[in-house]
Scaffold this active site. Structure first.
Site, PDB file in Angstrom:
ATOM      1  N   CYS A  40       1.372 -30.311   9.241  1.00  0.00           N
ATOM      2  CA  CYS A  40       1.955 -30.390  10.506  1.00  0.00           C
ATOM      3  C   CYS A  40       3.020 -29.788  10.359  1.00  0.00           C
ATOM      4  O   CYS A  40       3.774 -29.632  11.511  1.00  0.00           O
ATOM      5  CB  CYS A  40       2.214 -32.020  11.033  1.00  0.00           C
ATOM      6  SG  CYS A  40       3.203 -32.905   9.540  1.00  0.00           S
ATOM      7  N   ASP A  90       6.138 -31.330   8.864  1.00  0.00           N
ATOM      8  CA  ASP A  90       7.185 -31.999   8.921  1.00  0.00           C
ATOM      9  C   ASP A  90       7.532 -32.070   7.600  1.00  0.00           C
ATOM     10  O   ASP A  90       7.492 -32.174   6.571  1.00  0.00           O
ATOM     11  CB  ASP A  90       6.712 -33.363   9.369  1.00  0.00           C
ATOM     12  CG  ASP A  90       6.437 -33.393  10.582  1.00  0.00           C
ATOM     13  OD1 ASP A  90       6.414 -32.347  11.535  1.00  0.00           O
ATOM     14  OD2 ASP A  90       6.101 -34.347  11.017  1.00  0.00           O
ATOM     15  N   CYS A 120       6.796 -37.667  12.783  1.00  0.00           N
ATOM     16  CA  CYS A 120       6.372 -38.444  13.221  1.00  0.00           C
ATOM     17  C   CYS A 120       6.472 -40.342  13.089  1.00  0.00           C
ATOM     18  O   CYS A 120       7.178 -40.407  11.379  1.00  0.00           O
ATOM     19  CB  CYS A 120       4.767 -38.674  13.547  1.00  0.00           C
ATOM     20  SG  CYS A 120       4.306 -39.137  12.107  1.00  0.00           S
ATOM     21  N   CYS A 135       0.153 -38.788   6.845  1.00  0.00           N
ATOM     22  CA  CYS A 135       2.260 -38.951   6.601  1.00  0.00           C
ATOM     23  C   CYS A 135       2.204 -38.974   5.738  1.00  0.00           C
ATOM     24  O   CYS A 135       3.230 -39.723   4.833  1.00  0.00           O
ATOM     25  CB  CYS A 135       2.628 -39.368   7.976  1.00  0.00           C
ATOM     26  SG  CYS A 135       1.923 -38.856   9.203  1.00  0.00           S
TER      27      CYS A 135
HETATM   28  S1  FES Z   1       1.811 -35.725  11.988  1.00  0.00           S
HETATM   29 FE1  FES Z   1       3.599 -34.905  10.877  1.00  0.00          FE
HETATM   30  S2  FES Z   1       4.307 -36.707   9.426  1.00  0.00           S
HETATM   31 FE2  FES Z   1       3.259 -37.577  10.838  1.00  0.00          FE
END
Ligand code: FES
Lengths: 427, 174
Positions: free
Chosen positions: B71, B73, B96, B140
């Site tokens: 994603c 992140d 997130c 995550c």
């Molecule tokens: S979906 Fe991107 S860190 Fe959780």
């Protein structure tokens, strides 16, 4: 007593207007007949459907109520338009042209058709999300049978040059389908003046009920059914009509048409207030799509807060009583950022922090001020937790919104730390 | 055999009464605005709203920063290590709600563990301690595991002697 939540997701749905709700009621219990029946129960309901078709036609400036096809919703209307036109014209050609920023119901209908021998060309949009007309012209071939371009974009509110597209379609003798689910009821539509052959919309976006969608189809545009087993809608959509929803949707359309100038003016003022307030209160914020004005839907505010991610913002805002949507990857099940944000060339890191606020007629100025204040708090809190914000402060990475010329880009940084991870995985 | 409608209906009612706690005629369904309507369970929401160990350690012995390929992140974990044992841990996360909660929980769990124990830390521990995460949000927690391991690797790199040195004291309880 905590304040009632501020609903800023009118893109997802709107509450049913009480007048509409009242009008629907008898059609559940008393006038429950099937419009296909030949006895009085059927005939009574048929009359109500005819009236609703006229109301839908009135909203979009269609001359003939018989050109209104009723479906189960916007998604079905879009599927019917794309597949129905493609199948009806397959002897003429097999090429479909669409914009890059269509709704998934259009994108995926076309992807489905491609598996069956159709081909397609996606026309790019500019940095504001407006279709490139020159590229549209280039994309057309003598095999092209459909141009599909939405009226306004859900995610970024960009209003497309539909009248120009209509002209091009007419010159080339190609059917033009316009998805107006984001704009109908909020911004004027005139299918004749705009040269639109097919147009879809869904009344639950303007205070009508869910469960009904509308496809306007000019009778000159050929269309075959994709649902079989009945002669409803002149054989173009089998299945018993959702009468209460259609009746309610019709009334919602009539009201929307009559109240459109006031509604549009009201939300436009709120949009300006919200955008100006956020720009003043929240640093390193980027607004997506055209500025508030003729190229932008009055209902839509799309922004990206730098150095933070969207889901966290959404959750904190919800906790503080502000309900919004996000186009970031963490919010979507597919973990991809909205294709619209990618199409306008938004940096991935910025797209991650994207928030979509959509206004409605019940929102107030006081609410906008609360949202601005709350958003500033939420962004500050999440930045306090973000390693990127830190690294930006230290000059290791730079801002995309307001570059200082120090440090590398977030994307480069992200690629490096992700690379580190892959390296570890390989070991 | 009695096939009258009444008998038939009665039989059905009896079956439902005996076996099913479901009530079919709820007269009203009301929307309420309480905490029930959240994306994550209460535990996850608690760690998201009140994250533990958020921040940096000025004199960290190991720092790891990793990005999620899925994603995009980013998570950073800093560790204070004394005598081969994790004395303190802090996190910073660009991600997130589940990522923030996972890093909060991971830093809680690993405090007090030896470097060696921490090396075999798994994201499953985070998921369990949080009382479960939605399937799309499992990655995550993997990010938290990887950030922790990157921090440990950084520590070992800076303290090569630590890799082989025996740990003082008893191993921490898992
Ligand atoms: S979906 Fe991107 S860190 Fe959780």
């Amino acid at each position: 007593m905590p304040r009632p939540p501020v609903f800023l997701d009118h893109l997802s749905s709107t509450p049913v207007d009480p007048r509409v709700f009242e009008a629907m009621k008898p059609f559940f219990t008393e006038a429950f007949g099937n419009p296909s029946s030949l006895h009085r129960y059927g005939l009574q309901v048929r009359e109500a459907l005819r009236r609703a078709r006229e109301q839908f036609a009135f909203l979009i400036g269609a001359e003939n109520a018989d050109d209104i096809l009723l479906t189960s919703g916007g998604t079905e209307a879009n599927n019917l338009a794309v597949k129905g036109v493609a199948y009806a014209n397959q002897r003429k050609g097999n090429h479909l042209v669409l914009s890059e920023t269509e709704h998934p119901s259009v994108l995926e209908s076309i992807a489905f058709l491609e598996k069956q021998g159709f081909t397609s060309t996606k026309v790019p949009v500019d940095a504001q999300g407006i279709l490139r007309l020159d590229k549209l012209r280039e994309a057309l071939t003598d095999q092209t049978i459909l141009i599909a371009v939405h009226h306004a974009n859900h995610d970024i509110g960009a209003i497309q040059p539909v009248a120009e597209i209509g002209k091009i379609a007419a010159e080339r003798g190609i059917a033009f389908f316009c998805d107006a689910t984001a704009s109908a009821g909020w911004t004027p539509i005139d299918v004749k003046a705009m040269g639109i052959h097919l147009l879809s919309f869904a009344p639950h976006r303007f205070y009508g009920p869910k469960g009904v969608g509308v496809l306007y189809r000019n009778r000159k545009a050929r269309l075959v059914s994709i649902l079989h087993g009945g002669v409803q809608e002149n054989g173009r959509r089998a299945g018993t009509e959702n009468v209460p929803a259609i009746v309610g949707g019709g009334l919602a359309a009539e009201i929307a048409r009559k109240e459109l100038p006031q509604r549009a003016e009201k939300v436009r003022a709120l949009q300006k207030r919200l955008m100006a307030g956020l720009a003043a209160k929240v640093p390193y914020l980027k607004f997506n799509g055209p500025p508030s004005g003729p190229l932008r839907l009055p209902t839509n505010v799309s922004l990206a807060a730098e150095f933070i991610e969207g889901e966290g913002q959404l959750l904190l805002l919800d906790h503080l009583g502000v309900c919004v949507a996000s186009g970031g990857s963490c919010v979507s099940k597919s973990l991809k950022v909205s294709h619209v944000l990618t199409a306008i060339g938004l940096d991935h890191a910025l797209a991650q922090g994207s928030i979509i606020m959509t206004l409605g007629k019940e929102n107030t100025e006081e609410e906008m001020d609360y949202v601005i204040e709350t958003m500033a708090k939420v962004v500050e809190r999440l930045r306090g937790m973000s390693p990127m914000w830190d690294e930006f402060q230290q000059g290791k990475i730079d801002s995309t919104v307001a570059p200082r010329g120090v440090g590398r880009s977030f994307t480069e940084h992200a690629a490096e730390v992700s690379g580190h991870r892959e390296e570890r995985a390989r070991r | 055999m009695d096939l009258s409608v009444d008998r038939f209906a009665e039989a059905h009612i009896l079956i439902w009464d005996k076996t099913s706690p479901i009530s079919f005629h709820r007269s009203e369904t009301k929307m309420n605005n309480n905490k029930e309507y959240t994306l994550y369970n209460e535990k996850v929401m608690d760690h998201f709203m009140n994250p533990r160990n958020m921040g940096d350690l000025p004199s960290a012995d190991g720092v790891g920063e990793v990005g999620a390929a899925a994603c995009g992140d980013i998570m950073k974990i800093s560790l204070k290590i004394e005598d081969g044992r994790i004395k303190d841990a802090r996190f910073k996360t660009f991600g997130c709600g589940s990522a923030i909660a996972s890093s909060s929980m991971a830093t809680e769990l690993i405090k007090g563990r030896t470097v060696e124990e921490a090396m075999s830390f798994s994201n499953q521990e985070v998921v369990d301690a949080l009382g479960g995460l939605p399937p799309v949000k499992i990655h995550c927690s993997v990010l938290a595991e990887e950030a922790l391991k990157a921090a440990l690797e950084d520590y070992v790199k800076k303290h090569p002697e630590a890799a082989s040195a025996p740990t003082k004291g008893e191993p921490a309880k898992a």
